[in-house]
Design a protein around this motif. Sequence first.
Motif, PDB file in Angstrom:
ATOM      1  N   GLU A  69     -16.420   2.119   4.848  1.00 14.86           N
ATOM      2  CA  GLU A  69     -16.946   3.342   4.256  1.00 14.86           C
ATOM      3  C   GLU A  69     -16.260   4.541   4.890  1.00 14.86           C
ATOM      4  N   ARG A  70     -16.135   5.617   4.117  1.00 13.07           N
ATOM      5  CA  ARG A  70     -15.565   6.844   4.688  1.00 13.07           C
ATOM      6  C   ARG A  70     -16.497   7.370   5.771  1.00 13.07           C
ATOM      7  N   TYR A  71     -15.906   7.869   6.837  1.00 12.12           N
ATOM      8  CA  TYR A  71     -16.639   8.441   7.958  1.00 12.12           C
ATOM      9  C   TYR A  71     -16.246   9.907   8.031  1.00 12.12           C
ATOM     10  N   LYS A 119       2.884  10.573   7.339  1.00 11.83           N
ATOM     11  CA  LYS A 119       2.782  10.287   8.777  1.00 11.83           C
ATOM     12  C   LYS A 119       2.130   8.934   9.051  1.00 11.83           C
ATOM     13  N   PHE A 120       1.833   8.195   7.993  1.00 14.71           N
ATOM     14  CA  PHE A 120       1.239   6.859   8.097  1.00 14.71           C
ATOM     15  C   PHE A 120       2.338   5.898   8.525  1.00 14.71           C
ATOM     16  N   ASN A 121       2.303   5.474   9.789  1.00 13.08           N
ATOM     17  CA  ASN A 121       3.376   4.635  10.326  1.00 13.08           C
ATOM     18  C   ASN A 121       2.833   3.303  10.836  1.00 13.08           C
ATOM     19  N   SER A 122       3.688   2.528  11.470  1.00 14.74           N
ATOM     20  CA  SER A 122       3.319   1.168  11.879  1.00 14.74           C
ATOM     21  C   SER A 122       2.156   1.130  12.869  1.00 14.74           C
ATOM     22  N   VAL A 123       1.963   2.152  13.665  1.00 13.39           N
ATOM     23  CA  VAL A 123       0.832   2.174  14.606  1.00 13.39           C
ATOM     24  C   VAL A 123      -0.478   2.097  13.822  1.00 13.39           C
ATOM     25  N   TYR A 124      -0.597   2.901  12.772  1.00 22.81           N
ATOM     26  CA  TYR A 124      -1.805   2.897  11.944  1.00 22.81           C
ATOM     27  C   TYR A 124      -1.901   1.604  11.136  1.00 22.81           C
ATOM     28  N   MET A 125      -0.760   1.106  10.669  1.00 17.58           N
ATOM     29  CA  MET A 125      -0.745  -0.138   9.894  1.00 17.58           C
ATOM     30  C   MET A 125      -1.261  -1.306  10.726  1.00 17.58           C
ATOM     31  N   TYR A 126      -0.779  -1.418  11.959  1.00 17.22           N
ATOM     32  CA  TYR A 126      -1.226  -2.522  12.813  1.00 17.22           C
ATOM     33  C   TYR A 126      -2.696  -2.387  13.187  1.00 17.22           C
ATOM     34  N   ASP A 127      -3.198  -1.158  13.284  1.00 14.66           N
ATOM     35  CA  ASP A 127      -4.621  -0.957  13.538  1.00 14.66           C
ATOM     36  C   ASP A 127      -5.436  -1.544  12.383  1.00 14.66           C
ATOM     37  N   ILE A 128      -4.982  -1.324  11.154  1.00 14.12           N
ATOM     38  CA  ILE A 128      -5.666  -1.876   9.979  1.00 14.12           C
ATOM     39  C   ILE A 128      -5.574  -3.398   9.979  1.00 14.12           C
ATOM     40  N   VAL A 129      -4.397  -3.938  10.326  1.00 12.04           N
ATOM     41  CA  VAL A 129      -4.203  -5.396  10.361  1.00 12.04           C
ATOM     42  C   VAL A 129      -5.157  -6.042  11.365  1.00 12.04           C
ATOM     43  N   ILE A 130      -5.267  -5.464  12.540  1.00 12.11           N
ATOM     44  CA  ILE A 130      -6.118  -6.030  13.598  1.00 12.11           C
ATOM     45  C   ILE A 130      -7.594  -6.006  13.199  1.00 12.11           C
ATOM     46  N   LYS A 131      -8.004  -4.951  12.514  1.00 13.37           N
ATOM     47  CA  LYS A 131      -9.414  -4.808  12.155  1.00 13.37           C
ATOM     48  C   LYS A 131      -9.772  -5.525  10.851  1.00 13.37           C
ATOM     49  N   ASN A 132      -8.772  -6.088  10.172  1.00 12.70           N
ATOM     50  CA  ASN A 132      -8.986  -6.854   8.942  1.00 12.70           C
ATOM     51  C   ASN A 132      -8.141  -8.119   8.986  1.00 12.70           C
ATOM     52  N   PRO A 133      -8.502  -9.079   9.835  1.00  9.02           N
ATOM     53  CA  PRO A 133      -7.668 -10.271  10.004  1.00  9.02           C
ATOM     54  C   PRO A 133      -7.465 -11.036   8.688  1.00  9.02           C
ATOM     55  N   ASN A 134      -6.266 -11.545   8.511  1.00  9.65           N
ATOM     56  CA  ASN A 134      -5.886 -12.360   7.352  1.00  9.65           C
ATOM     57  C   ASN A 134      -5.976 -11.613   6.024  1.00  9.65           C
ATOM     58  N   VAL A 142       0.861  -1.180   0.000  1.00 11.48           N
ATOM     59  CA  VAL A 142       0.000   0.000   0.000  1.00 11.48           C
ATOM     60  C   VAL A 142       0.899   1.232   0.000  1.00 11.48           C
ATOM     61  N   SER A 143       0.851   1.980  -1.096  1.00 16.46           N
ATOM     62  CA  SER A 143       1.765   3.115  -1.256  1.00 16.46           C
ATOM     63  C   SER A 143       1.063   4.461  -1.281  1.00 16.46           C
ATOM     64  N   SER A 144      -0.259   4.461  -1.147  1.00 16.47           N
ATOM     65  CA  SER A 144      -1.007   5.721  -1.111  1.00 16.47           C
ATOM     66  C   SER A 144      -2.356   5.484  -0.447  1.00 16.47           C
ATOM     67  N   TYR A 145      -2.966   6.585  -0.022  1.00 19.87           N
ATOM     68  CA  TYR A 145      -4.290   6.461   0.563  1.00 19.87           C
ATOM     69  C   TYR A 145      -5.327   6.081  -0.483  1.00 19.87           C
ATOM     70  N   LEU A 173      -5.200   2.356  -0.694  1.00 14.71           N
ATOM     71  CA  LEU A 173      -5.737   1.798   0.542  1.00 14.71           C
ATOM     72  C   LEU A 173      -7.252   1.945   0.582  1.00 14.71           C
ATOM     73  N   GLU A 174      -7.753   3.099   0.160  1.00 19.01           N
ATOM     74  CA  GLU A 174      -9.199   3.321   0.186  1.00 19.01           C
ATOM     75  C   GLU A 174      -9.926   2.340  -0.736  1.00 19.01           C
ATOM     76  N   GLN A 175      -9.375   2.074  -1.907  1.00 22.58           N
ATOM     77  CA  GLN A 175     -10.000   1.106  -2.820  1.00 22.58           C
ATOM     78  C   GLN A 175     -10.098  -0.273  -2.161  1.00 22.58           C
ATOM     79  N   ILE A 176      -9.026  -0.675  -1.492  1.00 17.94           N
ATOM     80  CA  ILE A 176      -9.020  -1.981  -0.823  1.00 17.94           C
ATOM     81  C   ILE A 176     -10.024  -1.998   0.325  1.00 17.94           C
ATOM     82  N   LEU A 177      -9.988  -0.957   1.164  1.00 17.51           N
ATOM     83  CA  LEU A 177     -10.902  -0.909   2.305  1.00 17.51           C
ATOM     84  C   LEU A 177     -12.360  -0.899   1.851  1.00 17.51           C
TER      85      LEU A 177
END
Length: 109
Positions: A57-59, A86-101, A41-44, A47-51
């Motif tokens: 959905e955007r909030y 400013k997108f760092n590992s804290v935000y990345m892991y939040d995405i990983v946890i909320k989208n398992p596998n 994932v190299s841009s928002y 990432l938005e397309q995948i999410l």
Amino acid sequence: MSGVWVFKNGVIRLVENPNQSGGVTHGRRNVLVYLPTGEIVSSYSSLEQILMSLGWERYFNGDPDLIQYHKRSSIDLISLPRDFSKFNSVYMYDIVIKNPNTFHVRDFH
């Protein structure tokens, strides 16, 4: 006092500015990988397309300094800094946890 605590040979010490000293991280940075395709994932926009394809959905009712996504089927909210640099590992892991596998965080050299 800021930095990274390093445990080596039974001794713990604080390394300040680890990226500048070349110590702990050895110039590595983390990347978010979309597992089904192996895409980094190299841009928002990517990432938005995948999410969106995963039901997110955007909030728009939150903090104007954040980009936020929610799922109607859960109480989860993903909050990201508006600036992708400013997108760092804290935000990345939040995405990983909320989208398992679906996502994985990896070191990138």
